[in-house]
Design an enzyme around this catalytic site. Structure first.
Site, PDB file in Angstrom:
ATOM      1  N   ASP A 161       0.772  -1.236   0.000  1.00 34.14           N
ATOM      2  CA  ASP A 161       0.000   0.000   0.000  1.00 34.14           C
ATOM      3  C   ASP A 161       0.809   1.295   0.000  1.00 34.14           C
ATOM      4  O   ASP A 161       0.629   2.146  -0.845  1.00 34.14           O
ATOM      5  CB  ASP A 161      -0.944   0.009   1.212  1.00 34.14           C
ATOM      6  CG  ASP A 161      -1.818  -1.239   1.293  1.00 34.14           C
ATOM      7  OD1 ASP A 161      -1.545  -2.224   0.583  1.00 34.14           O
ATOM      8  OD2 ASP A 161      -2.782  -1.231   2.076  1.00 34.14           O
ATOM      9  N   GLU A 385       1.095  -9.344  11.644  1.00 30.92           N
ATOM     10  CA  GLU A 385       0.901  -8.922  10.251  1.00 30.92           C
ATOM     11  C   GLU A 385       2.255  -8.665   9.591  1.00 30.92           C
ATOM     12  O   GLU A 385       2.506  -9.084   8.474  1.00 30.92           O
ATOM     13  CB  GLU A 385       0.040  -7.652  10.231  1.00 30.92           C
ATOM     14  CG  GLU A 385      -0.321  -7.186   8.826  1.00 30.92           C
ATOM     15  CD  GLU A 385      -1.202  -5.935   8.832  1.00 30.92           C
ATOM     16  OE1 GLU A 385      -1.418  -5.355   9.916  1.00 30.92           O
ATOM     17  OE2 GLU A 385      -1.662  -5.547   7.742  1.00 30.92           O
TER      18      GLU A 385
HETATM   19  C1  GLC Z   1      -3.030  -4.500   3.584  1.00 29.91           C
HETATM   20  C2  GLC Z   1      -1.809  -5.036   2.867  1.00 29.91           C
HETATM   21  C3  GLC Z   1      -2.221  -5.965   1.763  1.00 29.91           C
HETATM   22  C4  GLC Z   1      -3.106  -7.064   2.327  1.00 29.91           C
HETATM   23  C5  GLC Z   1      -4.257  -6.504   3.158  1.00 29.91           C
HETATM   24  C6  GLC Z   1      -4.970  -7.575   3.941  1.00 29.91           C
HETATM   25  O1  GLC Z   1      -3.808  -3.714   2.753  1.00 29.91           O
HETATM   26  O2  GLC Z   1      -1.024  -3.998   2.378  1.00 29.91           O
HETATM   27  O3  GLC Z   1      -1.107  -6.513   1.110  1.00 29.91           O
HETATM   28  O4  GLC Z   1      -3.595  -7.848   1.321  1.00 29.91           O
HETATM   29  O5  GLC Z   1      -3.783  -5.567   4.085  1.00 29.91           O
HETATM   30  O6  GLC Z   1      -4.085  -8.301   4.742  1.00 29.91           O
END
Ligand code: GLC
Length: 414
Positions: A161, A385
């Site tokens: 992101d 995460e």
């Molecule tokens: C965030 C991350 C993305 C992922 C999502 C759900 O947006 O950047 O890569 O898929 O979270 O975990």
């Protein structure tokens, strides 16, 4: 019971707990829906102890496929007010309420892994999934290519992101008229770990643009200020094409078109090589400008079957210098931030893709070192995460689906 067993039990339990009936959420609270590439990784994790459930995860993902072949980055199966931007903001008209963009297309690769665990019984499941995966591949080839490299039309599409790759392009965007909105992510986790307001305004601005253009790809190509050819999309698409080729052959399909696509994508990879930087980089399609970033996605070359000695030298250096590699940004870069999401932290999911690629390409030593370091990171700091690459500290959401799946399918094995 050994501690390794305990971790494996915990990882399985995370997948089971995050199961919402046919799909898993990345983590409760922060991400309450089905995310595309998270889900593909979840399937690979499930395949280690419940192969039936692995197929279902992929099948549910493809239930959200649009008529033109696109597979959305989020499927909003059940409305959850704890997440923004939800289905009403995207206003898409697929078979399941969804976002209007994609994510790295690793589903075909993960489906092939699942199939390898379930070759006989899985034949019929794979035969049904294959044309759907091919349709998505064709959609990407039609709408996302620039000089053979695959472009992203929103930072969220790459799954990285707030990576510094997008900084220059985002800085040129005007989001002064984005209007008022309430972020939900910072209500769940530390705002220091999340993208800034400057970035978020532009994420929402791009969603508003897509919505205004009714997610018409031709119109978005003409009007969107954000179109960046990037290593994540290019390497994962090339890898998926190779997997589709192999699966197609095994199913007795004509794979000549995929073979031609592989050649085009290989040519595209070379347009991402930034000579001055000495790394695979992102380039803004409108301005032609390099981002100037070596990210963890730059190391996905091997995953795509692309050899590169300079990247290997860089990887060896990072494995030596950084206690918990691979950082999502070059630690020497001015933009490096050890805690902020994709601007420095280590992500187990990307490590797994890098490690699988290294192994495929015969770099056994580096593959093993990376798997071991990732296993240590998870064992010491949990199924987070993402992680601070220097201290190993957990960041973002906890009990995370893809970190658990990475443990089961890769880091925690042997
Ligand atoms: C965030 C991350 C993305 C992922 C999502 C759900 O947006 O950047 O890569 O898929 O979270 O975990």
């Amino acid at each position: 019971m050994t501690s390794e067993n305990t971790l494996t039990d915990q990882a399985q339990q995370i997948l089971i707990d995050n199961d919402r009936g046919g799909y898993t959420v990345p983590t409760a609270g922060l991400y309450p829906y089905q995310w595309n590439w998270d889900s593909a990784v979840a399937a690979f994790g499930f395949a280690q102890f419940d192969v039936e459930r692995a197929w279902v995860e992929l099948e549910t993902l493809f239930q959200g496929q649009w008529a033109d072949g696109m597979v959305p980055h989020i499927l909003f199966h059940k409305n959850d007010p704890g997440y923004f931007p939800g289905p009403d903001v995207w206003a898409c008209e697929g078979p399941i309420p969804s976002s209007g963009i994609i994510q790295p297309p690793i589903a075909a690769t993960m489906a092939r892994f699942v199939w390898e665990q379930d070759r006989e019984m899985g034949q019929a499941r794979m035969a049904v999934l294959y044309p759907k995966m091919l349709a998505w591949h064709n959609w990407i080839m039609r709408w996302r290519l620039h000089m053979g490299a695959v472009c992203t039309t929103h930072p969220w599409e790459t799954g990285r992101d707030n990576a510094p790759d997008w900084d220059k392009t985002m800085a040129r965007m005007d989001a002064s008229d984005v209007g008022e909105y309430t972020r939900r992510d910072t209500a769940h986790v530390n705002s220091e770990d999340r993208p800034t307001k400057f970035d978020y305004d532009r994420y929402i601005k791009l969603v508003q643009l897509g919505r205004r253009l009714k997610w018409d790809q031709a119109a978005m190509m003409a009007e969107s200020p954000f179109r960046v050819a990037d290593p994540t999309m290019t390497f994962t698409t090339l890898r998926a094409a190779r997997d589709l080729h192999a699966v197609g052959e095994a199913l007795g399909k004509d794979v000549s078109q995929i073979a031609a696509d592989i050649k085009r994508l290989e040519a595209g990879v070379s347009t991402l090589w930034n000579k001055d930087l000495g790394g695979f980089d992102s380039r803004d399609v409108h301005s032609g400008e390099w981002a100037g970033c070596v990210s963890n996605a730059s190391y996905l070359c091997w995953f795509a079957g692309v050899e590169n000695p300079a990247m290997l030298a860089r990887l060896r250096d990072v494995l030596e210098r950084v206690p918990y590699p691979v950082p999502s940004n070059d630690p020497d870069a001015e933009t490096f931030d050890a805690r902020r999401y994709w601007r420095g932290p280590t992500w187990a999911i990307v490590n797994m893709l890098i490690g699988l690629g290294l192994k495929d390409m015969g770099h056994e030593k580096e593959a093993q070192a990376l798997a071991k370091k990732t296993a240590d990171l998870i064992a010491e700091h949990g199924f987070a995460e993402y992680f601070d690459p220097f201290s190993g500290d957990a960041a973002g959401g906890g009990s995370f689906t893809w970190t658990a799946a990475v443990w089961l399918a890769w880091a925690g094995r042997d």
